[in-house]
Scaffold this motif. Structure first.
Motif, PDB file in Angstrom:
ATOM      1  N   LEU A 525       0.716  -1.153  -0.003  1.00  0.00           N
ATOM      2  CA  LEU A 525      -0.073   0.114   0.144  1.00  0.00           C
ATOM      3  C   LEU A 525       0.899   1.438  -0.124  1.00  0.00           C
ATOM      4  O   LEU A 525       0.416   2.171  -0.701  1.00  0.00           O
ATOM      5  N   LEU A 526       1.950   1.222   0.790  1.00  0.00           N
ATOM      6  CA  LEU A 526       2.852   2.448   0.892  1.00  0.00           C
ATOM      7  C   LEU A 526       3.576   2.629  -0.527  1.00  0.00           C
ATOM      8  O   LEU A 526       3.546   3.870  -1.144  1.00  0.00           O
ATOM      9  N   ARG A 527       3.839   1.796  -0.955  1.00  0.00           N
ATOM     10  CA  ARG A 527       4.675   1.758  -2.601  1.00  0.00           C
ATOM     11  C   ARG A 527       3.851   2.215  -3.632  1.00  0.00           C
ATOM     12  O   ARG A 527       4.238   3.280  -4.144  1.00  0.00           O
ATOM     13  N   ALA A 528       2.545   1.715  -3.214  1.00  0.00           N
ATOM     14  CA  ALA A 528       1.417   2.018  -4.327  1.00  0.00           C
ATOM     15  C   ALA A 528       1.340   3.498  -4.296  1.00  0.00           C
ATOM     16  O   ALA A 528       1.079   4.445  -5.261  1.00  0.00           O
ATOM     17  N   ALA A 529       1.022   4.121  -2.860  1.00  0.00           N
ATOM     18  CA  ALA A 529       0.689   5.346  -2.760  1.00  0.00           C
ATOM     19  C   ALA A 529       1.815   6.630  -2.881  1.00  0.00           C
ATOM     20  O   ALA A 529       1.388   7.673  -3.395  1.00  0.00           O
ATOM     21  N   VAL A 530       3.124   6.135  -3.062  1.00  0.00           N
ATOM     22  CA  VAL A 530       4.038   7.170  -3.411  1.00  0.00           C
ATOM     23  C   VAL A 530       4.909   6.842  -4.514  1.00  0.00           C
ATOM     24  O   VAL A 530       5.714   7.682  -4.544  1.00  0.00           O
ATOM     25  N   ARG A 531       4.649   5.804  -5.163  1.00  0.00           N
ATOM     26  CA  ARG A 531       5.252   5.460  -6.325  1.00  0.00           C
ATOM     27  C   ARG A 531       5.552   6.555  -7.389  1.00  0.00           C
ATOM     28  O   ARG A 531       6.667   6.717  -7.677  1.00  0.00           O
ATOM     29  N   ASP A 532       4.694   7.425  -7.471  1.00  0.00           N
ATOM     30  CA  ASP A 532       4.673   8.755  -8.559  1.00  0.00           C
ATOM     31  C   ASP A 532       5.779   9.445  -8.255  1.00  0.00           C
ATOM     32  O   ASP A 532       6.164  10.431  -8.815  1.00  0.00           O
ATOM     33  N   VAL A 533       6.373   9.749  -6.853  1.00  0.00           N
ATOM     34  CA  VAL A 533       7.259  10.675  -6.486  1.00  0.00           C
ATOM     35  C   VAL A 533       8.650   9.971  -6.281  1.00  0.00           C
ATOM     36  O   VAL A 533       9.686  10.629  -5.604  1.00  0.00           O
ATOM     37  N   LEU A 534       8.671   8.510  -6.426  1.00  0.00           N
ATOM     38  CA  LEU A 534      10.117   7.856  -6.353  1.00  0.00           C
ATOM     39  C   LEU A 534      10.621   7.402  -7.563  1.00  0.00           C
ATOM     40  O   LEU A 534      10.083   7.192  -8.614  1.00  0.00           O
ATOM     41  N   PRO A 535      11.912   7.348  -7.844  1.00  0.00           N
ATOM     42  CA  PRO A 535      12.573   6.553  -8.781  1.00  0.00           C
ATOM     43  C   PRO A 535      12.414   5.301  -8.794  1.00  0.00           C
ATOM     44  O   PRO A 535      12.277   4.814  -7.723  1.00  0.00           O
ATOM     45  N   ASP A 536      12.290   4.398  -9.849  1.00  0.00           N
ATOM     46  CA  ASP A 536      11.923   2.902  -9.700  1.00  0.00           C
ATOM     47  C   ASP A 536      12.803   2.319  -8.877  1.00  0.00           C
ATOM     48  O   ASP A 536      12.530   1.451  -8.105  1.00  0.00           O
ATOM     49  N   ILE A 537      14.101   2.679  -8.938  1.00  0.00           N
ATOM     50  CA  ILE A 537      15.392   1.934  -8.085  1.00  0.00           C
ATOM     51  C   ILE A 537      15.136   2.006  -6.684  1.00  0.00           C
ATOM     52  O   ILE A 537      15.271   0.990  -6.021  1.00  0.00           O
ATOM     53  N   VAL A 538      14.533   3.048  -6.214  1.00  0.00           N
ATOM     54  CA  VAL A 538      14.101   3.093  -4.784  1.00  0.00           C
ATOM     55  C   VAL A 538      12.658   2.463  -4.587  1.00  0.00           C
ATOM     56  O   VAL A 538      12.693   1.890  -3.510  1.00  0.00           O
ATOM     57  N   ALA A 539      11.795   2.840  -5.395  1.00  0.00           N
ATOM     58  CA  ALA A 539      10.423   2.291  -5.001  1.00  0.00           C
ATOM     59  C   ALA A 539      10.530   0.543  -5.196  1.00  0.00           C
ATOM     60  O   ALA A 539       9.624  -0.032  -4.346  1.00  0.00           O
ATOM     61  N   ASP A 540      11.374   0.211  -5.803  1.00  0.00           N
ATOM     62  CA  ASP A 540      11.390  -1.383  -5.927  1.00  0.00           C
ATOM     63  C   ASP A 540      12.418  -1.977  -4.910  1.00  0.00           C
ATOM     64  O   ASP A 540      12.724  -3.330  -5.003  1.00  0.00           O
ATOM     65  N   ARG A 541      13.216  -1.337  -4.094  1.00  0.00           N
ATOM     66  CA  ARG A 541      14.274  -1.860  -3.240  1.00  0.00           C
ATOM     67  C   ARG A 541      13.726  -2.630  -2.074  1.00  0.00           C
ATOM     68  O   ARG A 541      12.747  -2.427  -1.420  1.00  0.00           O
ATOM     69  N   VAL A 542      14.607  -3.803  -2.073  1.00  0.00           N
ATOM     70  CA  VAL A 542      14.026  -4.630  -0.720  1.00  0.00           C
ATOM     71  C   VAL A 542      14.655  -4.021   0.489  1.00  0.00           C
ATOM     72  O   VAL A 542      15.368  -3.371   0.533  1.00  0.00           O
ATOM     73  N   LYS A 543      13.829  -4.113   1.570  1.00  0.00           N
ATOM     74  CA  LYS A 543      13.965  -3.765   2.647  1.00  0.00           C
ATOM     75  C   LYS A 543      15.506  -4.104   3.401  1.00  0.00           C
ATOM     76  O   LYS A 543      16.065  -5.099   3.101  1.00  0.00           O
TER      77      LYS A 543
END
Length: 617
Positions: A525-543
């Motif tokens: 839910l968090l990733r989907a809510a903020v993906r538009d303001v993040l670069p993909d490399i950060v949005a898809d990073r593993v914890k």
């Protein structure tokens, strides 16, 4: 953000106790380096150390509300109420007038208007005391999530209280002592709401108030996590979370002093930094300032493991470039981490050793460096607890174990651990038997489960994941919030935690687990809510958790100090150790268990010596 302390005594005249209050207040100097204040009444004495953030000139404390020369209410207040402007407008419509623009004065008038139920109207992080001279009653208040600490010590005729234990320990009538239960709490990684480790001392539970009268002290809950039906679909849920985050971050950008963000390059801190950058840009200001921690040679020589698959540096830089933040890396070396003055400062900030080792020291040094440039920092802390980000949330064995999931899920793999305590491998088996850590954890676990409410018919995985979420939001997160508060306030830095806004916590807590993992990953839910303001490399990073130095010289330096303790027959921690086991460990490989155990032993030794803590086993 500030440090508060005070004393209520119905059997003596406290106007003669200025010296004692000054001593208690002085212990809070790091929390409030900008100003000090004391207010004395016959049966109440309030102390305050101020970190000026809002209304720098007008927000001095303790603050009073007076009418016709009579004091109606007095407070010593710590924290921020983010909706104070709306509350002020509503109070003005009821006829209240204000002489400052501070949130502190709004809190005073809110109590006068709505009584104790005013707590339900507050949005923020806070811990404060209100003294009503008309009724001679004290009200202690702590925020819903326990972001700001507040401790108290009931006496035969009143109470002592403070932001940290050290304020209470400065009172001449208090003797620091810890029993087996306190030590089990200290090393058991089962942060129990209300437990303060020191015998006779309590921590006011999050979302609670304590009222002190001549007849005694009573504690009342004004907020808790309650089960509510969630009817929004996925798209609506994601949209609402984003709306909440936009509002929360906008509110938490309010400050009359320099502000920044803490940026690790993970999803949580990157989301806050990106939303802060957007909020500042929308307001016609910026850029946002951001800071990261790193260790000398860490990124270049990084070795991945199951806990930390990637270094933070490249991801933090990618986000900083994406949002065009004014970014700085704070690079630390082993000498700084091992510096005795730094480690003693951390212990003094915590008032006890807590087992995070170099993670505590590096956090303190990071905040110390940031404080040279900023007074307020926004953090991504608590998103993992809110959105289900830790790996053990997604480990069926950990989820369905009959204990705290972080224990079953391997958070102790880096500690030693048959006793289920952080770094206990170097202690004498007889001493560990007195602590009975497995039994202590089991009892605290059952207590936590007994607090949870469920929806009618809730069962299976959804019921269990409600339990797992509750345990994290009421127990595990307290360890991290307390750590962050102490390390930051030890250098006079205010750290805000947007993910702890109670509106967001309540909404996501009641979102079904299937929605929280709708894309098959953690924190969907968090990733989907903020993906538009993040670069993909950060949005898809593993914890990847907060970093820890990989420099072998750090473990070697710890070993040398442990050897000195072992050779010192007067070292207060020595009777608690398995001396043969320590000697054997010193001759072997310095793994994670050795490191963590050594850090705990060294911290305990300093604590017992410098605080004069009595062990009552």
């Amino acid at each position: 953000m500030c440090g508060i302390t005070g004393w209520v005594s119905y059997d003596r005249d406290l106007t003669t106790e200025r010296g004692t209050l000054e001593a208690m207040t002085r212990t809070m100097a790091f929390r409030g380096p900008d100003a000090a204040g004391i207010w004395l009444d016959t049966h109440a004495a309030l102390g305050h150390r101020r970190l000026a953030v809002i209304d720098i000139e007008g927000g001095k404390q303790p603050m009073l509300v007076e009418h016709d020369g009579r004091t109606l209410l007095a407070t010593t207040y710590s924290g921020e109420v983010y909706n104070y402007r709306e509350l002020r407008a509503e109070l003005e419509s009821h006829g209240h007038t204000f002489r400052t623009s501070s949130d502190t004065e709004v809190v005073l008038h809110a109590y006068l208007e709505w009584g104790e139920d005013f707590t339900r109207r507050l949005n923020g992080m806070y811990a404060f005391a209100l003294w009503d001279p008309r009724t001679e009653e004290l009200l202690l208040v702590r925020d819903r999530m326990g972001i700001k600490p507040l401790y108290y010590w009931p006496t035969s005729d009143g109470v002592l209280f403070g932001s940290e234990p050290k304020a209470i320990l400065a009172h001449p009538a208090v003797r620091p002592a810890v029993d087996a239960e306190g030590l089990a709490e200290l090393v058991g990684w089962a942060k129990t709401p209300g437990h303060a480790v020191y015998r006779g001392m309590y921590e006011l539970r999050p979302g609670h108030t304590a009222r002190v009268r001549r007849s005694g002290l009573t504690v009342r809950r004004y907020w808790s996590l309650e089960a509510r039906e969630h009817t929004d679909d996925t798209a609506t849920t994601v949209r609402h979370i984003r709306e909440l985050l936009d509002d929360i971050v906008t509110r938490q950008l309010i400050a009359d002093v320099p502000l920044c963000t803490l940026l690790s390059g993970g999803l949580d801190s990157s989301a806050i930094t990106a939303l802060a950058a957007k909020g500042l840009a929308d307001a016609g200001s910026g850029p946002v300032r951001s800071f990261s921690v790193d260790f000398t040679g860490y990124t270049e020589n990084f070795k991945a493991d199951t806990l930390r698959p990637t270094p933070d540096g490249p991801y933090a830089h990618a986000l900083a470039e994406h949002v065009r933040s004014d970014h700085s890396d704070i690079v630390l070396d082993t000498a700084a981490l091992m510096d005795r003055a730094h480690r003693d400062a951390v212990l003094n900030a915590r008032d006890m050793p807590m087992g995070f080792g170099d993670g505590d020291t590096s956090l303190y040094l990071l905040f110390k460096a940031i404080r040279e440039q900023s007074t307020v920092a926004l953090s991504g802390e608590s998103a993992d607890e809110v959105f289900g980000g830790y790996r053990w949330f997604h480990d069926p064995e950990a989820v369905h174990s009959d204990t705290f999931p972080w224990v079953a899920g391997g958070v102790f793999d880096r500690f030693a651990g048959e006793q289920s305590g952080a770094g206990t491998s170097l202690f004498d088996p007889g001493f560990l038997a007195k602590l009975d850590l497995p039994g202590y954890q089991a009892a605290r676990y059952r207590e936590a489960l007994d607090e949870i409410s469920y929806l009618p018919g809730e069962s299976g995985l959804q019921r269990r994941m409600r339990e797992v979420s509750y345990l994290h939001l009421t127990r595990f997160v307290q360890l991290l919030l307390d750590r962050k508060d102490r390390a930051s306030m030890a250098v006079g830095l205010e750290v805000r935690v947007p993910f702890c806004d109670h509106r967001l916590v309540e909404y996501v807590y009641n979102t079904p687990w299937a929605l929280k993992t709708f894309d098959g990953r953690e924190k969907s839910l968090l990733r989907a809510a903020v993906r538009d303001v993040l670069p993909d490399i950060v949005a898809d990073r593993v914890k990847s958790p907060y970093p820890s130095t990989q420099d072998p010289r750090y473990a070697a330096a710890l070993g040398a100090e442990l050897r000195r303790v072992l050779d010192d027959k007067d070292a207060p921690v020595r009777p608690l150790l398995d001396t043969a086991g320590v000697a054997q460990a010193l001759s072997g490989d310095a793994g994670e268990a050795f490191r963590t155990g050594t850090e705990l032993v060294l911290g305990l030794n300093t604590w017992l010596a410098s605080y004069g803590t009595a062990l009552e086993l």
